[in-house]
Write a protein that holds these residues in place. Structure first.
Motif, PDB file in Angstrom:
ATOM      1  N   LEU A  10     -57.281  42.938 -21.797  1.00 56.80           N
ATOM      2  CA  LEU A  10     -57.510  43.963 -20.659  1.00 56.80           C
ATOM      3  C   LEU A  10     -57.596  45.117 -20.997  1.00 56.80           C
ATOM      4  N   TYR A  11     -56.615  45.758 -21.254  1.00 55.87           N
ATOM      5  CA  TYR A  11     -56.404  47.162 -21.947  1.00 55.87           C
ATOM      6  C   TYR A  11     -56.799  47.171 -22.671  1.00 55.87           C
ATOM      7  N   GLN A  12     -56.795  46.493 -23.951  1.00 60.37           N
ATOM      8  CA  GLN A  12     -57.400  47.118 -25.111  1.00 60.37           C
ATOM      9  C   GLN A  12     -58.617  46.584 -25.177  1.00 60.37           C
ATOM     10  N   LEU A  13     -59.565  45.913 -23.796  1.00 59.18           N
ATOM     11  CA  LEU A  13     -61.290  45.659 -24.076  1.00 59.18           C
ATOM     12  C   LEU A  13     -61.342  47.038 -23.497  1.00 59.18           C
ATOM     13  N   ILE A  14     -60.908  47.791 -21.983  1.00 62.33           N
ATOM     14  CA  ILE A  14     -60.349  48.831 -21.915  1.00 62.33           C
ATOM     15  C   ILE A  14     -60.959  50.323 -23.139  1.00 62.33           C
ATOM     16  N   GLN A  15     -59.764  50.025 -23.608  1.00 62.84           N
ATOM     17  CA  GLN A  15     -59.690  50.874 -25.212  1.00 62.84           C
ATOM     18  C   GLN A  15     -61.053  51.117 -26.043  1.00 62.84           C
ATOM     19  N   ASP A  20     -65.344  48.657 -18.512  1.00 61.03           N
ATOM     20  CA  ASP A  20     -64.592  49.751 -17.617  1.00 61.03           C
ATOM     21  C   ASP A  20     -63.348  50.083 -17.285  1.00 61.03           C
ATOM     22  N   PRO A  21     -63.265  50.959 -17.512  1.00 60.82           N
ATOM     23  CA  PRO A  21     -61.529  51.495 -17.020  1.00 60.82           C
ATOM     24  C   PRO A  21     -61.473  51.736 -15.672  1.00 60.82           C
ATOM     25  N   LYS A  22     -62.412  51.603 -15.050  1.00 58.21           N
ATOM     26  CA  LYS A  22     -61.982  51.559 -13.195  1.00 58.21           C
ATOM     27  C   LYS A  22     -61.514  50.219 -13.157  1.00 58.21           C
ATOM     28  N   TRP A  23     -62.003  49.378 -13.934  1.00 54.11           N
ATOM     29  CA  TRP A  23     -60.667  47.856 -13.716  1.00 54.11           C
ATOM     30  C   TRP A  23     -58.957  48.105 -13.948  1.00 54.11           C
ATOM     31  N   LYS A  24     -58.513  49.545 -14.778  1.00 52.86           N
ATOM     32  CA  LYS A  24     -57.094  49.360 -15.406  1.00 52.86           C
ATOM     33  C   LYS A  24     -56.555  49.058 -13.698  1.00 52.86           C
ATOM     34  N   GLY A  25     -57.068  49.193 -12.618  1.00 55.44           N
ATOM     35  CA  GLY A  25     -55.913  48.703 -11.586  1.00 55.44           C
ATOM     36  C   GLY A  25     -55.665  47.276 -11.371  1.00 55.44           C
ATOM     37  N   GLU A  26     -57.356  46.462 -11.445  1.00 52.05           N
ATOM     38  CA  GLU A  26     -57.346  44.825 -11.514  1.00 52.05           C
ATOM     39  C   GLU A  26     -56.118  44.338 -12.052  1.00 52.05           C
ATOM     40  N   ALA A  27     -56.368  45.468 -13.701  1.00 54.54           N
ATOM     41  CA  ALA A  27     -54.955  44.818 -14.499  1.00 54.54           C
ATOM     42  C   ALA A  27     -53.974  45.211 -14.865  1.00 54.54           C
ATOM     43  N   ASP A  28     -53.578  45.744 -13.720  1.00 52.36           N
ATOM     44  CA  ASP A  28     -52.112  46.296 -13.308  1.00 52.36           C
ATOM     45  C   ASP A  28     -51.870  44.880 -12.473  1.00 52.36           C
ATOM     46  N   HIS A  57     -52.256  54.248 -18.002  1.00 46.64           N
ATOM     47  CA  HIS A  57     -53.329  55.248 -18.617  1.00 46.64           C
ATOM     48  C   HIS A  57     -53.792  55.431 -19.630  1.00 46.64           C
ATOM     49  N   ARG A  58     -52.933  55.499 -19.818  1.00 47.55           N
ATOM     50  CA  ARG A  58     -52.546  56.352 -21.525  1.00 47.55           C
ATOM     51  C   ARG A  58     -52.477  55.426 -22.636  1.00 47.55           C
ATOM     52  N   PHE A  59     -53.009  53.916 -22.179  1.00 43.29           N
ATOM     53  CA  PHE A  59     -52.907  53.236 -23.425  1.00 43.29           C
ATOM     54  C   PHE A  59     -55.229  52.013 -22.969  1.00 43.29           C
ATOM     55  N   THR A  60     -54.745  53.348 -22.515  1.00 43.81           N
ATOM     56  CA  THR A  60     -56.319  52.683 -22.237  1.00 43.81           C
ATOM     57  C   THR A  60     -57.451  53.807 -22.680  1.00 43.81           C
TER      58      THR A  60
END
Length: 70
Positions: A10-15, A20-28, A57-60
């Motif tokens: 999921l982080y790679q898809l964001i990167q 969308d980066p807004k999905w970082k929280g859901e990935a976590d 966040h550094r990895f997204t």
């Protein structure tokens, strides 16, 4: 292990800009849930979740140039 694989994907898809980066929280949150689902104690899952929530966040961010050594 599954939790880490899903989370990294999921982080790679964001990167890559495919999610969308807004999905970082859901990935976590999914990472934490999958850890517990696959047997990690709740406290361990929470510690790992806290780490990715705070520092992930550094990895997204968009990929940076990588130096190649020939």
């Amino acid at each position: 292990m599954l939790a880490g694989l899903v989370h990294d994907a999921l982080y790679q898809l964001i990167q890559a800009g495919l999610l969308d980066p807004k999905w970082k929280g859901e990935a976590d949150l999914m990472f934490r849930s999958l850890m517990m689902l696959h047997g990690s104690p709740k406290i361990v899952a929470q510690i790992f979740y806290s780490a990715v929530d705070k520092f992930g966040h550094r990895f997204t961010r968009a990929e940076r140039d990588v130096l190649s050594v020939s």
